[in-house]
Design an enzyme around this catalytic site. Structure first.
Site, short mmCIF file in Angstrom:
data_model
loop_
_atom_site.label_atom_id
_atom_site.label_comp_id
_atom_site.label_asym_id
_atom_site.label_seq_id
_atom_site.Cartn_x
_atom_site.Cartn_y
_atom_site.Cartn_z
N MET A 182 0.86 -1.17 0.00
CA MET A 182 0.00 0.00 0.00
C MET A 182 0.88 1.21 0.00
O MET A 182 1.98 1.20 -0.51
CB MET A 182 -0.92 -0.14 1.20
CG MET A 182 -1.93 0.92 1.52
SD MET A 182 -2.58 1.88 0.21
CE MET A 182 -2.57 3.41 0.98
N ALA B 34 -8.20 0.37 -5.58
CA ALA B 34 -7.58 -0.59 -4.68
C ALA B 34 -6.54 0.11 -3.81
O ALA B 34 -5.73 0.89 -4.31
CB ALA B 34 -6.90 -1.72 -5.48
N SER B 35 -6.59 -0.15 -2.51
CA SER B 35 -5.60 0.36 -1.56
C SER B 35 -5.60 1.89 -1.57
O SER B 35 -6.60 2.49 -1.16
CB SER B 35 -4.22 -0.22 -1.91
OG SER B 35 -3.32 -0.06 -0.86
N SER B 36 -4.55 2.54 -2.03
CA SER B 36 -4.58 3.99 -2.14
C SER B 36 -5.75 4.45 -3.00
O SER B 36 -6.39 5.47 -2.71
CB SER B 36 -3.26 4.51 -2.73
OG SER B 36 -3.27 5.90 -2.85
N HIS C 113 -3.52 -8.22 1.60
CA HIS C 113 -3.64 -6.97 0.84
C HIS C 113 -3.44 -7.29 -0.64
O HIS C 113 -2.42 -6.95 -1.24
CB HIS C 113 -2.57 -5.99 1.34
CG HIS C 113 -2.89 -4.55 1.04
ND1 HIS C 113 -3.96 -3.88 1.60
CD2 HIS C 113 -2.29 -3.66 0.21
CE1 HIS C 113 -3.98 -2.64 1.16
NE2 HIS C 113 -2.99 -2.48 0.30
#
Length: 427
Positions: free
Chosen positions: A1, A151-153, A292
């Site tokens: 991430m 996704a993520s950020s 993740h």
């Protein structure tokens, strides 16, 4: 991430999260397309220097829907294009995909600064909004069908965009994100360890107030939200999933008790809030044992179904929809005060179990007391929430509530009302 270069201890966790994410994305990589990913180099206001790529499939109609697909840290728009299934789904269903690219160190999006967390405040959200406007002007994209996923950020940015621009985005889908405002910092850093570790908890109303504070005075419909998280996520830890559910059920005015639960796959637990159908106000999918590393193969199709884009038929332009509700308003006024009576009616065919009526008071009006609901804040963009005894509105049923307020001269009624995020008819 996402970790900053000046915090080298963070990079180990970042790489541990991103490597499986990249592997999972590659498993779902689309096949070659006749259409091509195109970079747009001049698309409007872009205070943080983002890059813009667009995928317009050959199957796109004259008025295509728009999906903004936002990458993870260390990624890019082209990497998210080639590593996810959204482009192949665009080929099938004819929607346009915008792929923003972050250009700062680490290729993470700004989801922490005061500028990013305020409508029109600057930074990355402004650049992404310019991309949407460009698509509408240059490709004839449908402004009533604009969606965002990431996704993520990019999931964090999905939360931010729905908070900053609820009048633009109809729905969002966040893979491995955190609530709007959770990553906020005051020291100029882009990394918030407490949030990443899942140690920041708030009440639903506190989370909801952060979203509402991004666009003060807004009382229109709010976008629906789909949330995804792996139970073993060691980068943005799993408690963030529950905090996101608290936030978006509050924002959309629906119960935190699931209306529907199922298991589309053996490791998936899907819950829906405020409705049981594919396009419920809030949908949350927990992936047992996943780290993740989302989205995995097949998940993008679930996003497209939640957005309602899994059709090759383009709906005709329509007036802004109203929800299954009707509001009647009356006031009694005197020199510096007024009382308001509000009757809200469920005009739909399904019961409403738990409700929130939102409206914006004219400048100078301040609520001093109320009945049959709780009111917050006392002025500006107000949310009236049901009492325990009138939480359920059967089809055709009404509930009357009201308040007393002071005023400085303007005693007019709010311009609009929304029940659980959907605009109501006025009588």
């Amino acid at each position: 991430m996402l970790r900053l270069l000046r915090r080298p201890r963070s990079w180990g966790a970042l790489l541990a999260g991103v490597v499986p994410l990249l592997a999972a994305l590659l498993l779902g990589a689309p096949q070659a397309h006749a259409a091509a990913l195109t970079e747009v180099t001049s698309f409007g206001a872009n205070p943080s220097g983002l890059r813009m790529h667009v995928y317009r499939p050959d199957s796109a109609p004259a008025r295509p829907a728009v999906l903004v697909a936002v990458h993870y840290c260390t990624g890019s728009g082209p990497a998210f294009y080639s590593g996810t299934e959204f482009a192949s789904l665009a080929d099938r269903y004819g929607f346009l995909v915008i792929y923003p690219s972050a250009t700062r160190s680490g290729n993470c999006f700004d989801v922490s600064s005061p500028q990013a967390l305020t409508r029109g405040g600057g930074s990355d959200p402004v650049g992404i909004m310019s991309m949407v406007t460009y698509a509408e002007q240059q490709y004839g994209a449908d402004p009533d069908r604009v969606f965002v996923t990431g996704a993520s950020s990019g999931a964090m940015m999905t939360n931010v965009l729905l908070g900053d621009y609820p009048d633009v985005f109809k729905a969002g889908a966040a893979f491995m994100g955190v609530p709007f405002g959770c990553f906020a910092t005051t020291d100029g850093s882009g990394w918030n360890s407490a949030c990443a570790n899942g140690t920041i908890t708030k009440t639903p109303a506190q989370w909801g107030d952060l979203v509402r504070g991004a666009y003060p005075g807004y009382s229109g419909a709010r976008p629906r939200m789909q949330l995804w998280h792996g139970t073993e996520d060691a980068t943005l830890r799993y408690p963030n999933f529950g905090e996101e559910i608290k936030q978006w059920t509050d924002v959309l005015g629906v119960s935190q008790t699931p209306a529907f639960t199922d298991h589309p796959q053996s490791t998936w637990t899907r819950t829906r809030y405020g409705g049981t159908g594919t396009q419920a106000p809030v949908e949350a999918v927990s992936i047992q044992g996943a780290g993740h590393s989302l989205p995995a193969s097949g998940m993008a199709a679930q996003v497209i179904a939640f957005f309602g884009l899994d059709s090759t038929t383009t709906p005709p332009p329509t007036d802004p929809p109203t929800g299954a509700c009707r509001v009647a308003w009356s006031t009694s006024t005197w020199n510096t005060g007024l009382t308001a009576s509000i009757t809200v009616t469920n005009t739909g065919t399904a019961p409403v179990d738990g409700w929130a009526l939102t409206f914006t008071l004219p400048a100078g009006q301040t609520i001093t007391s109320g009945w049959n609901a709780t009111y917050a804040p006392a002025s500006g963009a107000v949310t009236a929430r049901n009492a325990a005894y009138n939480a359920t509105l059967a089809p055709g049923a009404s509930s009357t509530l009201g308040f007393q307020a002071t005023h400085t001269g303007d005693t007019s009624a709010p311009a609009s009302f929304a029940l659980n995020g959907a605009a109501c008819q006025r009588t």
